[in-house]
Design a protein around this motif. Structure first.
Motif, PDB file in Angstrom:
ATOM      1  N   SER A 184       0.926  -1.087  -0.058  1.00 50.52           N
ATOM      2  CA  SER A 184      -0.063  -0.088  -0.070  1.00 50.52           C
ATOM      3  C   SER A 184       0.925   1.217   0.088  1.00 50.52           C
ATOM      4  O   SER A 184       2.047   0.920   0.525  1.00 50.52           O
ATOM      5  N   VAL A 185       0.235   2.379  -0.403  1.00 54.88           N
ATOM      6  CA  VAL A 185       0.902   3.524  -0.276  1.00 54.88           C
ATOM      7  C   VAL A 185       1.436   4.077   0.984  1.00 54.88           C
ATOM      8  O   VAL A 185       2.724   4.238   1.601  1.00 54.88           O
ATOM      9  N   GLU A 186       0.625   3.572   2.058  1.00 61.27           N
ATOM     10  CA  GLU A 186       0.971   4.036   3.487  1.00 61.27           C
ATOM     11  C   GLU A 186       2.248   2.964   3.906  1.00 61.27           C
ATOM     12  O   GLU A 186       2.956   3.497   4.696  1.00 61.27           O
ATOM     13  N   ASP A 187       2.073   1.845   3.622  1.00 60.18           N
ATOM     14  CA  ASP A 187       3.068   1.029   3.857  1.00 60.18           C
ATOM     15  C   ASP A 187       4.406   1.455   3.189  1.00 60.18           C
ATOM     16  O   ASP A 187       5.631   1.459   3.910  1.00 60.18           O
ATOM     17  N   GLY A 188       4.440   1.920   1.936  1.00 58.57           N
ATOM     18  CA  GLY A 188       5.561   2.518   1.354  1.00 58.57           C
ATOM     19  C   GLY A 188       6.061   3.480   1.941  1.00 58.57           C
ATOM     20  O   GLY A 188       7.359   3.791   2.258  1.00 58.57           O
ATOM     21  N   LYS A 189       5.254   4.547   2.631  1.00 57.11           N
ATOM     22  CA  LYS A 189       5.828   5.631   3.249  1.00 57.11           C
ATOM     23  C   LYS A 189       6.415   5.330   4.482  1.00 57.11           C
ATOM     24  O   LYS A 189       7.546   5.856   4.866  1.00 57.11           O
ATOM     25  N   ALA A 190       5.798   4.359   5.214  1.00 54.26           N
ATOM     26  CA  ALA A 190       6.243   3.866   6.444  1.00 54.26           C
ATOM     27  C   ALA A 190       7.597   3.233   6.237  1.00 54.26           C
ATOM     28  O   ALA A 190       8.396   3.454   7.150  1.00 54.26           O
ATOM     29  N   ALA A 191       7.819   2.828   5.344  1.00 53.60           N
ATOM     30  CA  ALA A 191       9.210   2.043   5.006  1.00 53.60           C
ATOM     31  C   ALA A 191      10.307   3.280   4.481  1.00 53.60           C
ATOM     32  O   ALA A 191      11.319   2.734   4.190  1.00 53.60           O
ATOM     33  N   GLY A 192       9.875   4.245   4.381  1.00 51.10           N
ATOM     34  CA  GLY A 192      10.904   5.244   3.911  1.00 51.10           C
ATOM     35  C   GLY A 192      10.802   5.652   2.681  1.00 51.10           C
ATOM     36  O   GLY A 192      11.840   6.282   2.201  1.00 51.10           O
ATOM     37  N   ILE A 193       9.716   5.172   1.723  1.00 51.29           N
ATOM     38  CA  ILE A 193      10.020   5.424   0.236  1.00 51.29           C
ATOM     39  C   ILE A 193       9.210   6.757  -0.059  1.00 51.29           C
ATOM     40  O   ILE A 193       8.212   7.044   0.576  1.00 51.29           O
ATOM     41  N   ALA A 194      10.141   7.622  -0.758  1.00 46.59           N
ATOM     42  CA  ALA A 194       9.656   8.718  -0.958  1.00 46.59           C
ATOM     43  C   ALA A 194       9.595   9.011  -2.418  1.00 46.59           C
ATOM     44  O   ALA A 194       8.961  10.095  -3.079  1.00 46.59           O
ATOM     45  N   ASP A 195       9.955   8.248  -3.331  1.00 40.38           N
ATOM     46  CA  ASP A 195       9.875   8.479  -4.651  1.00 40.38           C
ATOM     47  C   ASP A 195       8.533   8.599  -5.510  1.00 40.38           C
ATOM     48  O   ASP A 195       7.751   7.627  -5.095  1.00 40.38           O
ATOM     49  N   ILE A 196       8.204   9.514  -6.216  1.00 41.21           N
ATOM     50  CA  ILE A 196       6.770   9.771  -6.923  1.00 41.21           C
ATOM     51  C   ILE A 196       6.566   8.672  -7.490  1.00 41.21           C
ATOM     52  O   ILE A 196       5.349   8.083  -7.533  1.00 41.21           O
ATOM     53  N   ASP A 197       7.441   7.948  -8.275  1.00 41.19           N
ATOM     54  CA  ASP A 197       6.949   6.640  -9.131  1.00 41.19           C
ATOM     55  C   ASP A 197       6.527   5.609  -8.485  1.00 41.19           C
ATOM     56  O   ASP A 197       5.564   5.032  -8.699  1.00 41.19           O
ATOM     57  N   LEU A 199       5.466   5.359  -5.302  1.00 40.51           N
ATOM     58  CA  LEU A 199       4.347   5.668  -4.420  1.00 40.51           C
ATOM     59  C   LEU A 199       3.016   5.624  -5.381  1.00 40.51           C
ATOM     60  O   LEU A 199       2.110   5.058  -5.395  1.00 40.51           O
ATOM     61  N   GLU A 200       3.256   6.484  -6.638  1.00 39.66           N
ATOM     62  CA  GLU A 200       2.302   6.494  -7.584  1.00 39.66           C
ATOM     63  C   GLU A 200       1.906   5.392  -8.261  1.00 39.66           C
ATOM     64  O   GLU A 200       0.712   5.101  -8.598  1.00 39.66           O
ATOM     65  N   ALA A 201       2.822   4.281  -8.418  1.00 41.70           N
ATOM     66  CA  ALA A 201       2.378   3.150  -9.023  1.00 41.70           C
ATOM     67  C   ALA A 201       1.994   2.243  -8.124  1.00 41.70           C
ATOM     68  O   ALA A 201       1.071   1.371  -8.559  1.00 41.70           O
ATOM     69  N   THR A 202       2.139   2.345  -6.786  1.00 42.50           N
ATOM     70  CA  THR A 202       1.432   1.492  -5.770  1.00 42.50           C
ATOM     71  C   THR A 202       0.112   2.007  -5.799  1.00 42.50           C
ATOM     72  O   THR A 202      -0.983   1.178  -5.784  1.00 42.50           O
ATOM     73  N   ASP A 203      -0.348   3.306  -5.833  1.00 45.83           N
ATOM     74  CA  ASP A 203      -1.633   3.794  -5.817  1.00 45.83           C
ATOM     75  C   ASP A 203      -2.350   3.136  -7.190  1.00 45.83           C
ATOM     76  O   ASP A 203      -3.373   2.617  -7.195  1.00 45.83           O
ATOM     77  N   TYR A 204      -1.802   3.190  -8.460  1.00 46.51           N
ATOM     78  CA  TYR A 204      -2.333   2.596  -9.472  1.00 46.51           C
ATOM     79  C   TYR A 204      -2.729   1.128  -9.516  1.00 46.51           C
ATOM     80  O   TYR A 204      -3.663   1.029  -9.538  1.00 46.51           O
ATOM     81  N   TYR A 283       2.683   8.069 -13.979  1.00 44.77           N
ATOM     82  CA  TYR A 283       1.610   7.376 -13.536  1.00 44.77           C
ATOM     83  C   TYR A 283       0.176   8.319 -13.802  1.00 44.77           C
ATOM     84  O   TYR A 283      -0.903   7.650 -13.909  1.00 44.77           O
ATOM     85  N   ASP A 284       0.325   9.755 -13.831  1.00 47.65           N
ATOM     86  CA  ASP A 284      -0.874  10.551 -14.274  1.00 47.65           C
ATOM     87  C   ASP A 284      -1.054   9.819 -15.738  1.00 47.65           C
ATOM     88  O   ASP A 284      -2.323  10.086 -16.020  1.00 47.65           O
ATOM     89  N   LEU A 285      -0.130   9.531 -16.358  1.00 46.68           N
ATOM     90  CA  LEU A 285      -0.436   9.387 -17.995  1.00 46.68           C
ATOM     91  C   LEU A 285      -0.767   8.067 -17.996  1.00 46.68           C
ATOM     92  O   LEU A 285      -0.847   7.542 -19.166  1.00 46.68           O
ATOM     93  N   TYR A 286      -1.061   7.029 -17.241  1.00 48.60           N
ATOM     94  CA  TYR A 286      -1.835   6.008 -16.924  1.00 48.60           C
ATOM     95  C   TYR A 286      -3.230   5.984 -17.151  1.00 48.60           C
ATOM     96  O   TYR A 286      -3.882   5.142 -17.885  1.00 48.60           O
TER      97      TYR A 286
END
Length: 320
Positions: A184-197, A199-204, A283-286
């Motif tokens: 999930s996006v939340e798990d990614g942020k909790a793991a310290g991931i900040a890269d837009i690609d 996080l947005e891939a996870t959301d997609y 990922y906006d372009l998806y």
């Protein structure tokens, strides 16, 4: 829409593909065709099909959207192999099939790819002159990404690990499958991931457009060929077809902005267009209607210019 199985010559399995038809389709006419290729970890039911495939069909093209071998609805074992050379072969086999369809003009076939599918489509266009027009949407050179971010910028160590894993699996160990994204996006942020690609891939893939055939994973023991592969090799001399490169101006870790600028500069194509969609990300372009609409407003006229419009078939014209 129709789902078909395409024989993969010499490989003992079929490629699954969806065919999207234009409104008022008639098998008595001859249509230009586009092969629309999904991102790495994706499948034919996601952006290559439900966004770009559907839109191009509404614009008058027959669009063939395949699943990669070893993934989605396509055959091939073991599962979740990401092999660039096999992916390019898949595209060429799909073109073979497309040319056999009586309602397709075999001399008016284009190719479109998204993310890693964009890089693979570039390589296919370099070597296959049956492709008359190329569109890369937020395209990524997967070999470059594997040598850099996907191997922690130590490709030799990554190759050593892949070799060790392959040896272990040959001895009966369980397969090791790397999942590209957090749960999930939340798990990614909790793991310290900040890269837009990331996080947005996870959301997609987890929220906006989940699909059963979408793996977002890779079998480690068969990943070595990708590290020594380059989507752009020989583009200065061999990539000659009309080309459109589309990407957003918000750069992320997967490198579509960088790769898009590189291939636009390197390609030998005399007719090439660069479309930078300002204010939007990879990922906006998806699936975001605004940036995908901006992209399609450029892509559709480009493909119509270079592939032409629907025509009356020779058989129909003779009968009339």
């Amino acid at each position: 829409m129709e789902t078909v199985s395409i024989r993969n010559p010499g490989m003992y399995w079929d490629i699954a593909a969806n065919i999207h038809f234009p409104p008022d389709f008639s098998a008595q006419r001859r249509y230009p065709a586009v092969v629309s290729n999904h991102p790495i970890g994706s499948c034919k039911e996601q952006t290559s099909g439900n966004v770009y495939g559907a839109a191009l069909a509404r614009a008058g093209f027959v669009v063939i959207v395949p699943d990669a071998s070893f993934q989605g609805g396509s055959g091939g074992e073991p599962r979740w192999i990401e092999d660039p050379e096999q992916r390019v072969k898949d595209y060429r086999d799909v073109i073979d099939y497309t040319q056999s369809l009586p309602y397709i003009d075999p001399d008016r076939i284009g190719i479109l790819g998204i993310c890693g599918g964009g890089g693979y489509s570039i390589k296919a266009t370099i070597i296959d002159k049956r492709i008359k027009a190329l569109v890369s949407i937020t395209g990524v050179n997967f070999g470059r990404l594997m040598r850099e971010g996907f191997s922690n910028f130590d490709p030799v160590e990554a190759l050593e690990g892949m070799a060790t894993q392959r040896t272990a699996e040959n001895g009966g160990a369980e397969e090791r499958i790397n999942v590209f994204l957090p749960t999930s996006v939340e798990d990614g942020k909790a793991a310290g991931i900040a890269d837009i690609d990331v996080l947005e891939a996870t959301d997609y893939y987890r929220n906006r457009c989940p699909a059963e055939g979408s793996g977002t994973r890779m079998l480690v023991s068969h990943a070595a060929p990708a590290i020594a592969w380059d989507a752009f090799a020989f583009s200065e001399t061999l990539l000659t077809q009309p080309m459109m490169v589309v990407f957003g101006d918000k750069p992320g870790g997967f490198g579509a902005y960088r790769d898009g600028m590189e291939i636009y500069g390197r390609a030998a194509s005399k007719k090439k267009e660069l479309v930078v969609v300002e204010g939007w990300s990879h990922y906006d372009l998806y699936d975001n209607p605004t940036p995908t609409g901006i992209a399609l407003n450029r892509i559709i006229p480009f493909l119509k210019q270079h592939l032409g419009e629907t025509a009356v078939s020779h058989l129909t014209a003779a009968a009339e």
